[in-house]
Design a protein around this motif. Structure first.
Motif, PDB file in Angstrom:
ATOM      1  N   ALA A  56       0.851  -1.206   0.000  1.00 16.89           N
ATOM      2  CA  ALA A  56       0.000   0.000   0.000  1.00 16.89           C
ATOM      3  C   ALA A  56       0.880   1.247   0.000  1.00 16.89           C
ATOM      4  CB  ALA A  56      -0.896  -0.014   1.239  1.00 16.89           C
ATOM      5  N   TRP A  57       0.383   2.271  -0.649  1.00 17.32           N
ATOM      6  CA  TRP A  57       1.139   3.515  -0.652  1.00 17.32           C
ATOM      7  C   TRP A  57       0.183   4.697  -0.556  1.00 17.32           C
ATOM      8  CZ3 TRP A  57       5.651   3.827   1.045  1.00 17.32           C
ATOM      9  CH2 TRP A  57       6.414   4.983   0.858  1.00 17.32           C
ATOM     10  N   PHE A  58       0.691   5.783   0.022  1.00 17.51           N
ATOM     11  CA  PHE A  58      -0.136   6.976   0.236  1.00 17.51           C
ATOM     12  C   PHE A  58      -0.672   7.487  -1.109  1.00 17.51           C
ATOM     13  CE2 PHE A  58       3.379   6.789   3.258  1.00 17.51           C
ATOM     14  CZ  PHE A  58       2.667   6.583   4.415  1.00 17.51           C
ATOM     15  N   GLY A  59      -1.938   7.859  -1.124  1.00 20.64           N
ATOM     16  CA  GLY A  59      -2.534   8.388  -2.351  1.00 20.64           C
ATOM     17  C   GLY A  59      -3.030   7.292  -3.287  1.00 20.64           C
ATOM     18  N   GLU A  60      -2.819   6.019  -2.909  1.00 18.75           N
ATOM     19  CA  GLU A  60      -3.235   4.919  -3.793  1.00 18.75           C
ATOM     20  C   GLU A  60      -4.324   4.073  -3.114  1.00 18.75           C
ATOM     21  OE1 GLU A  60       0.268   2.787  -5.137  1.00 18.75           O
ATOM     22  OE2 GLU A  60       1.010   4.540  -6.210  1.00 18.75           O
ATOM     23  N   GLU A  61      -5.245   4.771  -2.421  1.00 12.41           N
ATOM     24  CA  GLU A  61      -6.266   4.050  -1.644  1.00 12.41           C
ATOM     25  C   GLU A  61      -7.207   3.253  -2.543  1.00 12.41           C
ATOM     26  OE1 GLU A  61      -5.223   7.103  -1.079  1.00 12.41           O
ATOM     27  OE2 GLU A  61      -4.552   7.134   1.000  1.00 12.41           O
ATOM     28  N   SER A  62      -7.523   3.778  -3.739  1.00  9.36           N
ATOM     29  CA  SER A  62      -8.451   3.020  -4.595  1.00  9.36           C
ATOM     30  C   SER A  62      -7.768   1.742  -5.086  1.00  9.36           C
ATOM     31  CB  SER A  62      -8.977   3.861  -5.751  1.00  9.36           C
ATOM     32  OG  SER A  62      -7.954   4.187  -6.635  1.00  9.36           O
ATOM     33  N   ARG A 111       3.433   5.303   9.487  1.00  7.79           N
ATOM     34  CA  ARG A 111       2.463   6.019   8.641  1.00  7.79           C
ATOM     35  C   ARG A 111       1.696   5.035   7.772  1.00  7.79           C
ATOM     36  NH1 ARG A 111       6.796   9.418   8.751  1.00  7.79           N
ATOM     37  NH2 ARG A 111       7.586   8.942   6.671  1.00  7.79           N
ATOM     38  N   LEU A 112       2.374   3.993   7.293  1.00  5.52           N
ATOM     39  CA  LEU A 112       1.684   2.980   6.486  1.00  5.52           C
ATOM     40  C   LEU A 112       0.709   2.167   7.336  1.00  5.52           C
ATOM     41  CD1 LEU A 112       4.547   1.818   4.122  1.00  5.52           C
ATOM     42  CD2 LEU A 112       2.403   2.885   3.445  1.00  5.52           C
ATOM     43  N   HIS A 113       1.066   1.972   8.600  1.00  7.58           N
ATOM     44  CA  HIS A 113       0.132   1.252   9.489  1.00  7.58           C
ATOM     45  C   HIS A 113      -1.174   2.034   9.618  1.00  7.58           C
ATOM     46  CE1 HIS A 113       3.801  -0.748  11.640  1.00  7.58           C
ATOM     47  NE2 HIS A 113       3.618  -1.178  10.411  1.00  7.58           N
ATOM     48  N   ALA A 114      -1.059   3.358   9.684  1.00  9.14           N
ATOM     49  CA  ALA A 114      -2.267   4.192   9.779  1.00  9.14           C
ATOM     50  C   ALA A 114      -3.106   4.052   8.509  1.00  9.14           C
ATOM     51  CB  ALA A 114      -1.873   5.657  10.011  1.00  9.14           C
ATOM     52  N   LEU A 115      -2.415   3.994   7.368  1.00  9.47           N
ATOM     53  CA  LEU A 115      -3.131   3.811   6.092  1.00  9.47           C
ATOM     54  C   LEU A 115      -3.857   2.464   6.087  1.00  9.47           C
ATOM     55  CD1 LEU A 115      -3.587   4.859   3.163  1.00  9.47           C
ATOM     56  CD2 LEU A 115      -1.457   3.723   2.534  1.00  9.47           C
ATOM     57  N   MET A 116      -3.164   1.422   6.557  1.00 10.32           N
ATOM     58  CA  MET A 116      -3.791   0.095   6.620  1.00 10.32           C
ATOM     59  C   MET A 116      -5.006   0.116   7.544  1.00 10.32           C
ATOM     60  SD  MET A 116      -0.880  -2.712   7.131  1.00 10.32           S
ATOM     61  CE  MET A 116       0.747  -2.191   6.890  1.00 10.32           C
ATOM     62  N   ALA A 117      -4.839   0.746   8.682  1.00  7.62           N
ATOM     63  CA  ALA A 117      -5.942   0.773   9.655  1.00  7.62           C
ATOM     64  C   ALA A 117      -7.153   1.460   9.034  1.00  7.62           C
ATOM     65  CB  ALA A 117      -5.497   1.489  10.928  1.00  7.62           C
ATOM     66  N   SER A 118      -6.907   2.522   8.258  1.00  8.63           N
ATOM     67  CA  SER A 118      -8.035   3.248   7.655  1.00  8.63           C
ATOM     68  C   SER A 118      -8.752   2.376   6.629  1.00  8.63           C
ATOM     69  CB  SER A 118      -7.550   4.558   7.018  1.00  8.63           C
ATOM     70  OG  SER A 118      -6.805   4.265   5.859  1.00  8.63           O
ATOM     71  N   ALA A 119      -8.052   1.352   6.090  1.00 12.08           N
ATOM     72  CA  ALA A 119      -8.686   0.441   5.129  1.00 12.08           C
ATOM     73  C   ALA A 119      -9.213  -0.813   5.825  1.00 12.08           C
ATOM     74  CB  ALA A 119      -7.676   0.052   4.050  1.00 12.08           C
ATOM     75  N   GLY A 120      -9.143  -0.831   7.153  1.00 11.88           N
ATOM     76  CA  GLY A 120      -9.696  -1.967   7.903  1.00 11.88           C
ATOM     77  C   GLY A 120      -8.783  -3.184   7.915  1.00 11.88           C
ATOM     78  N   ILE A 121      -7.490  -2.988   7.613  1.00 12.19           N
ATOM     79  CA  ILE A 121      -6.555  -4.118   7.595  1.00 12.19           C
ATOM     80  C   ILE A 121      -5.925  -4.262   8.984  1.00 12.19           C
ATOM     81  CG2 ILE A 121      -4.418  -5.019   6.588  1.00 12.19           C
ATOM     82  CD1 ILE A 121      -5.142  -3.201   4.118  1.00 12.19           C
TER      83      ILE A 121
END
Ligand code: GLY
Length: 389
Positions: A56-62, A111-121
């Motif tokens: 996963a990378w920032f800005g690539e949520e879709s 920071r990537l962990h936060a991104l994962m958490a926001s996607a429910g991972i």
């Protein structure tokens, strides 16, 4: 002669083309795959990670959402493939460890962990003892280790071999030649093979040839310029007994390395990300850096046998979201631009293509991959320059 079950040409026999061909054939279509050397290219070079969280990378949520949707399809895909081919893709479900070598690397990962958490991972920071219990070969001095149970892997080479066998079982035809698209007044009518110079009629053409898209005549110019090659240099080493049980993705002083183990002791070590056109050379620097970082994370790999260094070209769209859908030319679909996620995204891509061919509603998210998002003025300008073949 239109029929309710159109004859389909799939241009490209990598993991995307083969999965599309097999899926369409299972749904009753007559399918022909065109590729001079099927099951090679980027699909052969790859590592086989099914790792939407780890990549996963920032800005690539879709893109992350598409990855998760495709990951959900993998157990059934592996099962169906084994039923058709006689063997499966060696799906491994032990999860993935995200390793930070230093304090700074841990900051990036947080920071990537936060991104994962926001996607429910779900992910879990391990104590040193827990990490060593899971993977005793990990260097004890790593700063932090996080477990992501949902990221998996397959053996990409076993996978493409199984796809070839499954396609054969479903009567998919293979033409070992490069194909261009034939069109007539805005409609795809089939393909023309380059070496043999044959014209073959098909009611639907799916261009799934990765970076070959840019060189495929009959494809609109704006689409040919929408993918760029991103080289990944990748190594394979082997130990007598498996050094790891699960995929390890590590940040080592700002540089990323991954280690994907196979049951037979092979470990895939990857990968660089280099934008230098169509160059597929493996540099000494790449080999050095990958081995340096891999052995820092798993020291016993110093004693491993060096097996192979290779490179593949990832096809990347400007936004790193794949191009899957109709092209504006009747009967012409594209499935390319999968960048780092070709293996992961193959089942989802095949379901979208099969639904579009059948006129059904595709799976959620397909609108984000619509290739026509690049038909704006910038793309059109490039098209004028490139529409020559
Ligand atoms: N998905 C791994 C890579 O592209 O290197």
């Amino acid at each position: 002669m239109p029929s309710s079950v159109p004859s389909v040409a799939v241009v490209g026999g990598g993991v995307i083309g083969l999965t599309v061909a097999w899926t369409l054939a299972r749904r009753g279509h007559r399918v022909t795959v065109y590729d001079p050397v099927p099951a090679r290219g980027a699909s052969w070079a790859a590592a086989g990670m099914l790792s939407p969280a780890g990549e996963a990378w920032f800005g690539e949520e879709s893109l992350l959402r598409l990855g998760l949707a495709s990951l959900d399809r993998w157990p059934a895909t592996a099962h169906d493939l084994e039923a058709d081919a006689g063997w499966g893709p060696e799906l491994r479900s032990e999860g993935t460890l995200l390793v930070a070598a230093t304090d700074d690397d841990a900051g990036t990962q947080a920071r990537l962990h936060a991104l994962m958490a926001s996607a429910g991972i779900t992910h879990r920071l391990l104590s040193r003892r827990e990490a060593r219990a899971l993977e005793p070969a990990l260097h004890p001095g790593m700063h932090s280790v996080t477990e992501v149970l949902s990221d998996h892997s397959v053996n990409n080479r076993t996978l493409v071999a199984a796809l070839l066998a499954a396609c054969a079982r479903r009567a998919v035809a293979f033409v070992e030649d490069t194909a261009d698209v034939m069109t007539d007044t805005g409609t795809a009518t089939g393909v023309r093979t380059r070496r043999a110079g044959r014209h073959r009629r098909h009611e639907v053409v799916v261009v799934a040839n990765g970076v070959g898209l840019a060189d495929t005549a009959g494809v609109p110019g704006w689409l040919r310029t929408a993918v760029r090659p991103v080289k990944g240099e990748i190594l394979r080493v082997r130990t007598d007994r498996p050094a790891l049980q699960r995929t390890v993705r590590a940040d080592v002083r700002g540089r990323a390395v991954y280690l994907v183990p196979r049951a037979d002791g092979e470990v895939v070590v990857g990968a660089t990300s280099v934008e230098r056109g169509y160059d597929t050379a493996v540099t000494a620097e790449a080999v050095h850096d990958l081995l340096h970082d891999a052995t820092e994370v798993v020291p016993e790999l110093r004693d491993a046998t060096f097996v192979e260094a290779t490179a593949g070209l990832r096809p990347a769209a400007p936004d790193h979201v794949p191009l899957v859908g109709w092209t504006g030319v009747d009967g012409l679909l594209v499935a390319s631009g999968h960048h780092r996620g070709g293996i992961l995204l193959a089942p989802w891509t095949a379901d979208v293509v099969a639904a579009l061919v059948a006129g059904d509603e595709p799976p959620a998210g397909w609108d984000t991959t619509d290739p026509r998002r690049f038909t704006g003025p910038a793309g059109a300008g490039l098209a004028d320059l490139q529409e020559t073949r």
